[in-house]
Design an enzyme around this catalytic site. Structure first.
Site, short mmCIF file in Angstrom:
data_model
loop_
_atom_site.label_atom_id
_atom_site.label_comp_id
_atom_site.label_asym_id
_atom_site.label_seq_id
_atom_site.Cartn_x
_atom_site.Cartn_y
_atom_site.Cartn_z
N GLU A 38 -5.15 -8.61 0.74
CA GLU A 38 -5.82 -8.26 2.00
C GLU A 38 -7.30 -8.06 1.75
O GLU A 38 -7.70 -7.38 0.79
CB GLU A 38 -5.29 -6.95 2.59
N GLU A 86 0.81 -1.22 0.00
CA GLU A 86 0.00 0.00 0.00
C GLU A 86 0.85 1.27 0.00
O GLU A 86 0.81 2.07 0.95
CB GLU A 86 -0.95 0.00 1.20
#
Ligand code: IFM
Length: 472
Positions: A375, A175
């Protein structure tokens, strides 16, 4: 068996034999042992010690004590029958000052962890950077400074040389949007700076670090691993122009250079009041656009956006913490509108259709690119009763999102697997320990692990490859 239910509560769906069911964690969120075996502070140690930055003044000093309990945690993966484990390596354990000298004790810890996975027949998916930048690198300027990308290249080569005979998938960054735009834009994440130009510079240097990191790994690994990066995509809906601007500064700022070898023209135009991007040097885009064997996709919820006309108060219900500084440089007129529920304990709307939409959109944009959910999961207010956690909401959340993933598979998306966030309750960054994402409950007083009902449900799915019937 139910299929095609409008609420994504299908059951009986069967996933392919090769589909990799696993679960994910990250170093600072679970390891603890923050001052042990040569580890030195990262930006998160510093940030957590800064009053007012993390809820209840909490930090990762102890977390889940995974550093000492890793064998027990790997046994849990075995008991649940999961085929993969996605974890991250703490850079400040490997290079405590961020450059130069290597801390062998740090490498040894991860080497034992990888061996422990392999002896249990579990595939290691390794992330090199999940936000714990060694503090000395931040002191030297952090991600807005080009040198940090070179330091990452060096670090990637060190880890690759040590573990590169055994790791199945290397993920450079987790991320990078959060690192760049929450870390240097809105400042709700470490290092807590609020500099629009710094955030864009950070994004570019993270992109560069990714490309240089893959090249460094390729130069030293001895097996034939998959190379990857994990991005958290914003699935924005609403007014077209607002959607375009957010898609540019949240998503395409990474997929552009990484997968197309160019920054999007509209992003450059939107951000022109902030920068002319002259920090992008000749050759950078070639370095960044390395072939990826798999693109990691993190998905939790959707966003609803509109352009603000300057009257009334601009709404910023964007689920990325409370700050008056924007994490979206160049998109100053975009407002984030509240969305209908239901919500998780983070206040995030539950929208499995957003996952399906995202996977189809990525397939359409990058038809040749294999994908992996790296995720997905949810925080809820869990209660432990008689040694059990009946987290029916999390089971339902997972059921609906696995349904979404299956629908994408059926429509031809090359989706390789799914890593549920998270294996363990853990340190949820600025929220401290107040939000529980684990499928395994952690008692923070005793550090006892208790698989929740969601873990048992997921175990059944992973073992049978078949989405259980409701109530099973
Ligand atoms: O806990 C985080 C993780 O570190 C990165 N992705 C989102 C998760 C939930 O907020």
């Amino acid at each position: 068996m139910t299929t095609g239910s409008p609420d994504y509560r299908d059951s009986g769906l069967v996933f392919p034999e090769s589909f990799l069911f696993g679960s994910a964690t990250a170093s600072y969120q679970i390891e603890g042992a923050a001052q042990e075996d040569g580890r030195r502070p990262s930006i998160w140690d510093t940030f957590a010690r800064t009053p007012g930055k993390v809820r209840n003044g909490e930090n990762g000093d102890v977390a889940d004590d995974h550093y000492h309990r890793w064998e027990q945690d790997l046994d849990l993966l075995t008991e649940l029958g999961l085929g993969a484990y996605r974890f991250s390596i703490a850079w400040p354990r490997i290079q405590p000052t961020g450059s130069g000298a290597v801390n062998q004790a740090g490498l040894d810890f991860y080497s034992r962890l990888v061996d422990g996975l392999l002896t249990r027949g579990i595939t290691p998916i390794v992330t090199l950077y999940h936000w714990d930048l060694p503090q000395p690198l931040e002191d030297a300027g952090g991600w807005p400074v080009r040198e940090t990308a070179y330091r990452f290249q060096e670090y990637a080569g060190i880890v690759g040389a040590a573990l590169g005979d055994r790791v199945a998938t290397w993920t450079t960054l987790n991320e990078p949007w959060c690192s760049a735009f929450l870390g240097y834009g809105s400042g709700v994440h470490a290092p807590g700076r609020t500099e629009p130009l710094g955030a864009l510079r950070a994004a570019h240097h993270l992109n560069l670090a990714h490309g240089l990191g893959i090249q460094a790994l390729r130069g030293v690994v001895a097996n034939d691993p998959d190379y990857s990066v994990t991005l958290n995509f914003t699935v924005a809906r609403g007014e077209e122009e607002a959607v375009r601007q957010i898609d540019a500064v949240a998503n395409r700022v990474f997929t552009g250079p990484m997968l197309r070898g160019a920054y999007p023209e509209d992003l450059l135009a939107d951000t022109a009041p902030v920068t002319d991007w002259s920090f992008v040097q000749d050759g950078d885009l070639e370095d960044i656009s390395q072939k990826l064997d798999v693109l990691g996709v993190n998905y939790y919820n959707t966003a609803r956006v509109a352009l603000w006309d300057g009257s009334g108060e601009k709404q910023m219900a964007d689920n990325h913490g409370e700050s008056t500084a924007s994490p979206y440089p160049g998109a100053d007129r975009v407002q984030f509108l509240p969305q209908p529920g239901p919500y998780t304990a983070m206040g995030w709307n539950i929208a499995p259709d957003g996952m399906e939409e995202l996977l189809l959109s990525l397939r359409d944009q990058f038809p040749e690119q294999p994908l992996m959910i790296t995720e997905n999961g949810a925080a809820f207010e869990d209660v432990i009763e008689d040694g059990r956690v009946h987290d029916a909401e999390r089971v339902d959340y997972l059921r609906r999102h696995f349904t979404a993933a299956h629908r994408a598979l059926e429509q031809g998306v090359d989706l390789r697997g799914y890593q549920v966030w998270s294996l363990l309750d853990n340190f949820e960054w600025a929220y401290g320990y107040s939000k529980r994402f684990g499928i395994v409950h952690v008692d923070y007083d005793t550090l006892k692990r208790t698989p929740k009902d969601s873990a048992l449900w997921y175990s059944e799915l992973a073992r049978t490859r078949r989405l259980p019937e409701a109530g099973e």
